[in-house]
Design a protein around this motif. Structure first.
Motif, mmCIF file in Angstrom:
data_model
loop_
_atom_site.group_PDB
_atom_site.id
_atom_site.type_symbol
_atom_site.label_atom_id
_atom_site.label_comp_id
_atom_site.label_asym_id
_atom_site.label_seq_id
_atom_site.Cartn_x
_atom_site.Cartn_y
_atom_site.Cartn_z
ATOM 1 N N GLN A 1 1.189 -1.679 -0.294
ATOM 2 C CA GLN A 1 0.208 -0.071 0.214
ATOM 3 C C GLN A 1 0.619 1.245 0.357
ATOM 4 O OE1 GLN A 1 -2.827 -1.015 3.710
ATOM 5 N NE2 GLN A 1 -4.165 -0.674 1.656
ATOM 6 N N HIS A 2 -0.042 2.378 -0.244
ATOM 7 C CA HIS A 2 0.887 3.660 -0.367
ATOM 8 C C HIS A 2 1.447 4.154 1.118
ATOM 9 C CE1 HIS A 2 0.743 8.578 -1.944
ATOM 10 N NE2 HIS A 2 2.152 7.875 -1.315
ATOM 11 N N GLN A 3 3.225 4.282 1.082
ATOM 12 C CA GLN A 3 3.605 5.155 2.052
ATOM 13 C C GLN A 3 3.965 6.386 1.563
ATOM 14 O OE1 GLN A 3 4.123 2.764 4.976
ATOM 15 N NE2 GLN A 3 2.503 1.712 3.830
ATOM 16 N N ARG A 4 2.403 7.579 1.901
ATOM 17 C CA ARG A 4 2.915 8.569 1.946
ATOM 18 C C ARG A 4 3.134 9.574 3.182
ATOM 19 N NH1 ARG A 4 -2.870 11.289 2.936
ATOM 20 N NH2 ARG A 4 -3.439 10.426 4.880
ATOM 21 N N ALA A 5 4.597 11.110 2.584
ATOM 22 C CA ALA A 5 4.909 11.465 3.328
ATOM 23 C C ALA A 5 4.225 12.763 3.753
ATOM 24 C CB ALA A 5 5.853 11.535 2.624
ATOM 25 N N GLY A 6 3.982 13.340 4.805
ATOM 26 C CA GLY A 6 3.382 14.352 4.964
ATOM 27 C C GLY A 6 2.324 14.987 4.654
ATOM 28 N N GLY A 7 1.856 15.708 3.569
ATOM 29 C CA GLY A 7 0.453 16.178 3.321
ATOM 30 C C GLY A 7 0.231 15.450 1.714
ATOM 31 N N GLU A 8 1.394 14.556 1.144
ATOM 32 C CA GLU A 8 0.432 14.370 -0.264
ATOM 33 C C GLU A 8 -0.237 13.659 -0.560
ATOM 34 O OE1 GLU A 8 2.923 10.136 -0.245
ATOM 35 O OE2 GLU A 8 4.241 11.682 -1.364
ATOM 36 N N PRO A 9 -0.870 13.969 -1.641
ATOM 37 C CA PRO A 9 -2.046 13.056 -2.326
ATOM 38 C C PRO A 9 -1.612 11.848 -1.710
ATOM 39 C CG PRO A 9 -1.408 14.737 -3.583
ATOM 40 C CD PRO A 9 -0.380 14.493 -2.715
ATOM 41 N N ARG A 10 -2.806 10.764 -1.418
ATOM 42 C CA ARG A 10 -2.855 9.593 -0.912
ATOM 43 C C ARG A 10 -3.704 8.181 -1.954
ATOM 44 N NH1 ARG A 10 -7.107 6.952 3.934
ATOM 45 N NH2 ARG A 10 -6.033 4.460 2.854
ATOM 46 N N ARG A 11 -3.367 7.598 -2.116
ATOM 47 C CA ARG A 11 -2.996 6.685 -3.920
ATOM 48 C C ARG A 11 -4.281 5.447 -2.567
ATOM 49 N NH1 ARG A 11 -2.578 2.447 -8.013
ATOM 50 N NH2 ARG A 11 -2.656 2.885 -9.723
ATOM 51 N N ARG A 12 -5.251 5.376 -3.336
ATOM 52 C CA ARG A 12 -5.994 4.827 -2.392
ATOM 53 C C ARG A 12 -5.783 3.009 -3.569
ATOM 54 N NH1 ARG A 12 -9.539 6.372 1.139
ATOM 55 N NH2 ARG A 12 -9.463 8.276 1.513
ATOM 56 N N GLY A 13 -6.425 1.890 -2.069
ATOM 57 C CA GLY A 13 -6.080 0.360 -2.875
ATOM 58 C C GLY A 13 -4.424 0.234 -2.334
ATOM 59 N N GLY A 14 -4.907 -1.206 -2.517
ATOM 60 C CA GLY A 14 -3.302 -1.729 -2.792
ATOM 61 C C GLY A 14 -3.549 -2.744 -3.101
ATOM 62 N N PHE A 15 -2.816 -3.604 -3.119
ATOM 63 C CA PHE A 15 -1.984 -4.602 -3.906
ATOM 64 C C PHE A 15 -1.789 -5.954 -2.469
ATOM 65 C CE2 PHE A 15 -0.402 -1.375 -6.282
ATOM 66 C CZ PHE A 15 -1.160 -1.195 -7.983
ATOM 67 N N TYR A 16 -2.535 -7.537 -3.265
ATOM 68 C CA TYR A 16 -3.077 -8.312 -2.231
ATOM 69 C C TYR A 16 -2.317 -9.508 -3.074
ATOM 70 C CZ TYR A 16 -5.403 -4.107 -0.376
ATOM 71 O OH TYR A 16 -6.008 -3.264 0.647
ATOM 72 N N PHE A 17 -1.758 -10.456 -2.288
ATOM 73 C CA PHE A 17 -0.669 -11.898 -2.507
ATOM 74 C C PHE A 17 -1.460 -12.537 -1.122
ATOM 75 C CE2 PHE A 17 2.133 -15.234 -2.590
ATOM 76 C CZ PHE A 17 2.324 -15.206 -4.072
ATOM 77 N N GLY A 18 -2.355 -13.792 -1.599
ATOM 78 C CA GLY A 18 -2.822 -14.696 -0.633
ATOM 79 C C GLY A 18 -2.429 -16.208 -1.512
ATOM 80 N N LEU A 19 -1.283 -16.888 -0.731
ATOM 81 C CA LEU A 19 -1.244 -18.106 -0.948
ATOM 82 C C LEU A 19 -1.596 -19.516 -0.640
ATOM 83 C CD1 LEU A 19 0.073 -19.855 -2.981
ATOM 84 C CD2 LEU A 19 1.728 -19.889 -1.809
ATOM 85 N N GLU A 20 -2.553 -19.764 -0.678
ATOM 86 C CA GLU A 20 -3.643 -20.936 -0.391
ATOM 87 C C GLU A 20 -3.139 -22.280 -0.564
ATOM 88 O OE1 GLU A 20 -6.117 -19.681 1.879
ATOM 89 O OE2 GLU A 20 -5.849 -17.225 1.350
ATOM 90 N N PRO A 21 -3.386 -23.031 0.158
ATOM 91 C CA PRO A 21 -3.024 -24.993 0.521
ATOM 92 C C PRO A 21 -2.785 -24.827 -1.013
ATOM 93 C CG PRO A 21 -4.034 -24.618 2.232
ATOM 94 C CD PRO A 21 -3.980 -22.967 1.510
ATOM 95 N N GLU A 22 -4.595 -24.433 -2.171
ATOM 96 C CA GLU A 22 -4.468 -25.024 -3.162
ATOM 97 C C GLU A 22 -4.330 -23.984 -4.340
ATOM 98 O OE1 GLU A 22 -6.233 -26.096 -0.910
ATOM 99 O OE2 GLU A 22 -5.900 -28.528 -0.428
ATOM 100 N N THR A 23 -4.268 -23.239 -4.270
ATOM 101 C CA THR A 23 -4.235 -22.409 -5.263
ATOM 102 C C THR A 23 -3.847 -20.924 -4.648
ATOM 103 O OG1 THR A 23 -6.240 -20.916 -6.788
ATOM 104 C CG2 THR A 23 -6.623 -20.776 -4.048
ATOM 105 N N LEU A 24 -3.916 -19.633 -5.976
ATOM 106 C CA LEU A 24 -2.817 -18.680 -5.566
ATOM 107 C C LEU A 24 -4.310 -17.149 -5.765
ATOM 108 C CD1 LEU A 24 -1.280 -16.092 -5.569
ATOM 109 C CD2 LEU A 24 -0.263 -16.708 -7.744
ATOM 110 N N THR A 25 -4.197 -16.458 -4.776
ATOM 111 C CA THR A 25 -5.095 -15.091 -5.713
ATOM 112 C C THR A 25 -4.758 -13.434 -5.105
ATOM 113 O OG1 THR A 25 -6.756 -16.670 -4.110
ATOM 114 C CG2 THR A 25 -7.194 -14.762 -4.521
ATOM 115 N N LEU A 26 -4.529 -13.172 -6.416
ATOM 116 C CA LEU A 26 -4.393 -11.838 -6.065
ATOM 117 C C LEU A 26 -5.728 -11.216 -6.737
ATOM 118 C CD1 LEU A 26 -1.835 -12.583 -9.501
ATOM 119 C CD2 LEU A 26 -1.399 -12.523 -6.817
#
Length: 222
Positions: A90-115
């Motif tokens: 996720q966005h690590q913003r500094a000071g008062g700069e605009p925030r980029r919303r949303g993030g990227f998520y990686f999930g490795l399960e026993p049977e599958t990978l979810t992005l």
């Protein structure tokens, strides 16, 4: 120099064994396996993904490997360990700069990978902005077309009914019943998961899905 990411050739097997033996004694006996097949390759993947996702997003990102230990304080399930490997960026913003919303998520399960990409559990102000945008034919129509085009899935809606003051038969009712916005792709390819080529594949999927984060940023920060 950081160790290169070589894939997760043994991680899903480890997660299946952990699921079948989710207890502290078993985990202690297999701590070396956890370090070798779970923690080390996960940290290597974070190191390789983060600069490439920063280039994609155009902002600095924090990369996180979520703990394998479960917080069981308020759960009826007292199993001590998560049986998945989760990463988040996720966005690590500094000071008062605009925030980029949303993030990227990686999930490795026993049977599958979810992005996945997006945001969970909007606060009251963001939820109001989100619903207003979804109800608008321009912004909401763009989002509906985008989600339909991505070949991705969403979790079940958070609400059973469309929230007031929007009509129950609103053309984007399912989007209005959400308290967050995220989309996911499932990848059932053990050979890819076990390969160094996984890095390129993950970046390509995130690049396609990132349009959802762009929409969120435009709506919540615009």
């Amino acid at each position: 120099m950081d160790a290169p990411f070589l894939g997760f050739p043994d991680t899903q097997a480890f997660l299946r064994e952990l699921r079948a033996n989710n207890e502290r004694a078993w985990f202690r006996a297999h701590k070396a396996d956890y370090e070798r097949v779970f923690k080390a390759p996960a940290e290597a993947l974070v190191a390789e993904l983060r600069p490439r996702l920063e280039a994609l997003a155009g902002v600095p990102l924090g990369g996180k490997l979520f703990r394998i230990h479960r917080d069981v304080r308020f759960s009826k399930d007292k199993s001590p360990y998560n049986t998945h490997l989760h990463l988040g960026f996720q966005h690590q913003r500094a000071g008062g700069e605009p925030r980029r919303r949303g993030g990227f998520y990686f999930g490795l399960e026993p049977e599958t990978l979810t992005l996945g990409v997006g945001a969970f559990d909007f606060g009251p102000a963001d939820l109001e902005r989100y619903r207003k945008a979804v109800s608008d034919d321009s912004w909401g129509g763009e989002l509906a077309e985008l989600v339909a085009s991505l070949g991705a899935r969403q979790h079940d809606a958070d609400l059973k009914r469309v929230p007031a003051p929007y009509p129950a038969d609103h053309p984007r009712a399912e989007l209005l019943k959400r308290k967050g916005l995220n989309v996911w792709r499932d990848i059932d390819d053990p050979a890819l998961v076990a390969s160094p080529d996984l890095v390129d594949a993950v970046v390509a999927h995130f690049a396609a899905l990132d349009a959802v984060n762009v929409w969120l940023t435009d709506v919540l920060e615009g």
